[in-house]
Design an enzyme around this catalytic site. Structure first.
Site, PDB file in Angstrom:
ATOM      1  N   HIS A 102       0.839  -1.206   0.000  1.00 38.85           N
ATOM      2  CA  HIS A 102       0.000   0.000   0.000  1.00 38.85           C
ATOM      3  C   HIS A 102       0.868   1.248   0.000  1.00 38.85           C
ATOM      4  O   HIS A 102       1.994   1.235   0.479  1.00 38.85           O
ATOM      5  CB  HIS A 102      -0.955   0.029   1.196  1.00 38.85           C
ATOM      6  CG  HIS A 102      -0.269  -0.142   2.524  1.00 38.85           C
ATOM      7  ND1 HIS A 102       0.068  -1.375   3.023  1.00 38.85           N
ATOM      8  CD2 HIS A 102       0.159   0.758   3.426  1.00 38.85           C
ATOM      9  CE1 HIS A 102       0.668  -1.234   4.187  1.00 38.85           C
ATOM     10  NE2 HIS A 102       0.751   0.056   4.460  1.00 38.85           N
ATOM     11  N   HIS A 104       0.885   5.228   1.277  1.00 40.15           N
ATOM     12  CA  HIS A 104       0.274   6.217   2.176  1.00 40.15           C
ATOM     13  C   HIS A 104       0.350   7.600   1.533  1.00 40.15           C
ATOM     14  O   HIS A 104       1.427   8.006   1.070  1.00 40.15           O
ATOM     15  CB  HIS A 104       1.066   6.329   3.482  1.00 40.15           C
ATOM     16  CG  HIS A 104       1.047   5.135   4.360  1.00 40.15           C
ATOM     17  ND1 HIS A 104       0.159   4.992   5.403  1.00 40.15           N
ATOM     18  CD2 HIS A 104       1.819   4.023   4.386  1.00 40.15           C
ATOM     19  CE1 HIS A 104       0.401   3.854   6.039  1.00 40.15           C
ATOM     20  NE2 HIS A 104       1.402   3.235   5.438  1.00 40.15           N
TER      21      HIS A 104
HETATM   22  P1  AMP Z   1       1.587   0.211   7.476  1.00 44.65           P
HETATM   23  O1  AMP Z   1       1.857   0.315   8.943  1.00 44.65           O
HETATM   24  O2  AMP Z   1       2.470   1.034   6.607  1.00 44.65           O
HETATM   25  O3  AMP Z   1       1.522  -1.246   7.076  1.00 44.65           O
HETATM   26  O4  AMP Z   1       0.155   0.838   7.251  1.00 44.65           O
HETATM   27  C1  AMP Z   1      -1.030   0.188   7.471  1.00 44.65           C
HETATM   28  C2  AMP Z   1      -2.050   1.270   7.649  1.00 44.65           C
HETATM   29  O5  AMP Z   1      -3.325   0.674   7.549  1.00 44.65           O
HETATM   30  C3  AMP Z   1      -1.980   1.978   9.014  1.00 44.65           C
HETATM   31  O6  AMP Z   1      -1.804   3.359   8.794  1.00 44.65           O
HETATM   32  C4  AMP Z   1      -3.331   1.646   9.646  1.00 44.65           C
HETATM   33  O7  AMP Z   1      -3.851   2.728  10.384  1.00 44.65           O
HETATM   34  C5  AMP Z   1      -4.190   1.337   8.440  1.00 44.65           C
HETATM   35  N1  AMP Z   1      -5.316   0.436   8.665  1.00 44.65           N
HETATM   36  C6  AMP Z   1      -5.320  -0.717   9.375  1.00 44.65           C
HETATM   37  N2  AMP Z   1      -6.545  -1.286   9.327  1.00 44.65           N
HETATM   38  C7  AMP Z   1      -7.319  -0.489   8.557  1.00 44.65           C
HETATM   39  C8  AMP Z   1      -8.677  -0.515   8.136  1.00 44.65           C
HETATM   40  N3  AMP Z   1      -9.502  -1.523   8.476  1.00 44.65           N
HETATM   41  N4  AMP Z   1      -9.140   0.481   7.360  1.00 44.65           N
HETATM   42  C9  AMP Z   1      -8.317   1.503   6.995  1.00 44.65           C
HETATM   43  N5  AMP Z   1      -7.035   1.600   7.371  1.00 44.65           N
HETATM   44  C10 AMP Z   1      -6.533   0.627   8.140  1.00 44.65           C
END
Ligand code: AMP
Ligand code: ZN
Length: 144
Positions: A102, A104
């Site tokens: 993903h 950001h």
């Molecule tokens: P990372 O730590 O770079 O893997 O980012 C994962 C991101 O996904 C974090 O910023 C979380 O806040 C976000 N996240 C986790 N679960 C969900 C969800 N169900 N819906 C939207 N964002 C999420």
């Protein structure tokens, strides 16, 4: 290793878990981060499950990047932030917590401390309003 079966983002793609959707294409989904590190924090993911940059095919990465650029423009049009951090992390050691590739998009305010993860879950009504506003800006900026 996370597989599709136990992946949060795959369950969002499948519609089994809700999200505040900004855009969906045949290959890509974009939605609001529920623990935003800044106002307007948005995620862009491939709909297929790839863990990291080392797994994702170049074509899918390209599709994600094009959508990320467009949504960055929509966020800028809506929120007029001072800057925007666009970041993609690979592996727990790099700060990855969801093992589905993903990007950001993090609108930034001058002087605000830089971080990738928020500590509080956002108000769903606020996320919904932002997602709708970004989607409307996208249509304005990229009319079909
Ligand atoms: P990372 O730590 O770079 O893997 O980012 C994962 C991101 O996904 C974090 O910023 C979380 O806040 C976000 N996240 C986790 N679960 C969900 C969800 N169900 N819906 C939207 N964002 C999420
Ligand atoms: Zn997944």
């Amino acid at each position: 290793m996370t597989t599709e079966a136990d992946c949060i983002f795959c369950s969002i793609v499948a519609g089994a878990r809700p999200c505040h959707k900004v855009l969906e294409t045949d290959l890509v989904l974009s939605f609001m981060d529920i623990f935003p590190a800044s106002q307007g924090h948005t995620l862009v993911i491939p709909k297929h499950h790839y863990e990291t940059v080392f797994d994702i095919p170049e074509s899918a990465m390209q599709a994600v990047s094009v959508v990320a650029k467009r949504i960055a423009g929509a966020i800028r049009a809506e929120l007029a932030p001072d800057g925007m951090t666009i970041v993609q992390v690979n592996g727990a050691a790099a700060g990855q917590t969801v093992m589905h590739y993903h990007v950001h998009l993090l609108p930034r305010t001058q002087g605000e401390s830089m971080r990738l993860h928020g500590s509080n879950q956002a108000d769903p009504a606020r996320l919904d309003a932002l997602a709708r506003a970004f989607a409307a800006r996208l249509i304005e900026l990229h009319p079909q």
